[in-house]
Design a protein around this motif. Sequence first.
Motif, PDB file in Angstrom:
ATOM      1  N   ASN A  28     -22.113 -23.021  64.137  1.00 10.47           N
ATOM      2  CA  ASN A  28     -22.055 -21.560  64.064  1.00 10.47           C
ATOM      3  C   ASN A  28     -21.403 -21.036  65.345  1.00 10.47           C
ATOM      4  O   ASN A  28     -22.041 -21.007  66.401  1.00 10.47           O
ATOM      5  N   PHE A  75     -30.399 -20.316  61.564  1.00 10.39           N
ATOM      6  CA  PHE A  75     -29.622 -19.273  62.220  1.00 10.39           C
ATOM      7  C   PHE A  75     -30.018 -17.903  61.677  1.00 10.39           C
ATOM      8  O   PHE A  75     -30.061 -17.696  60.466  1.00 10.39           O
ATOM      9  N   HIS A 132     -30.062 -18.850  56.173  1.00 12.86           N
ATOM     10  CA  HIS A 132     -28.706 -19.392  56.152  1.00 12.86           C
ATOM     11  C   HIS A 132     -28.645 -20.883  55.816  1.00 12.86           C
ATOM     12  O   HIS A 132     -27.670 -21.560  56.142  1.00 12.86           O
ATOM     13  N   TYR A 210     -22.133 -16.995  56.899  1.00 14.62           N
ATOM     14  CA  TYR A 210     -23.024 -16.349  57.855  1.00 14.62           C
ATOM     15  C   TYR A 210     -22.854 -14.838  57.706  1.00 14.62           C
ATOM     16  O   TYR A 210     -21.732 -14.338  57.642  1.00 14.62           O
TER      17      TYR A 210
END
Length: 228
Positions: A28, A75, A132, A210
């Motif tokens: 990420n 996340f 996520h 995301y």
Amino acid sequence: QLSKQVRIKGYLDGNMKPVTLNSLSLENPWLAPNISIAHTNEALVLGAQIESTIAKKVDAQAGFSVSSIKNLYFFNQSQSQQEKFVAQFDKGATERTNFYLQLQYAASTRTWFTIRYDGFSYNTDTLARAWHRPSTVLQTTASHLIGNKLRISADFNFLGGLRAQNPQNESIVALPNVVDLSTKVDYFLREKMIVTLQLANILNQDYQQYQFYNVRGFQVRAGFTWSF
């Protein structure tokens, strides 16, 4: 070994998986600064698998696993910087269940095809959701080598069941499914010199793996690799 074509496996495992700022950033790229990091402890993994040769050059697998994991990370949006993500660790034991099916066809070392389906279920301890992380994953890969110079490959990926959290009111947001198709052509000038042409996101899907960050649309990439 149940028969010449069918095999059954069972396993009991456990492992420590290192978590670093570099590994999280590769997964990420929109991480907030000064995030907390802890290594993941797969305290217990129990699984079983059945393998079968269902036709000439065609192999199939099916299996499941149940895991008890400590410090599994997820996340989520930062409350102070909503455009950034933090790694939230489930401090208790996360119970993860995985069921999968895989089919592989290998005509030769030059031509092969693989398709795999994974279904995931998470029971978190200190977090509200498995933020996520997909509940459904479908991956397909194919490759064919023409002569000794040209290799053509293609990948199809589907991710479903992604959930995010609205940083303003903490409500649950269902993200659209991820559908991505790409293909690549490699031309071998020499054994360690390769020219590459890649077509990414061919379907031009506007998805968010995301929250708040849309993936780029259809892309054409070219490159050169020289190993020495």
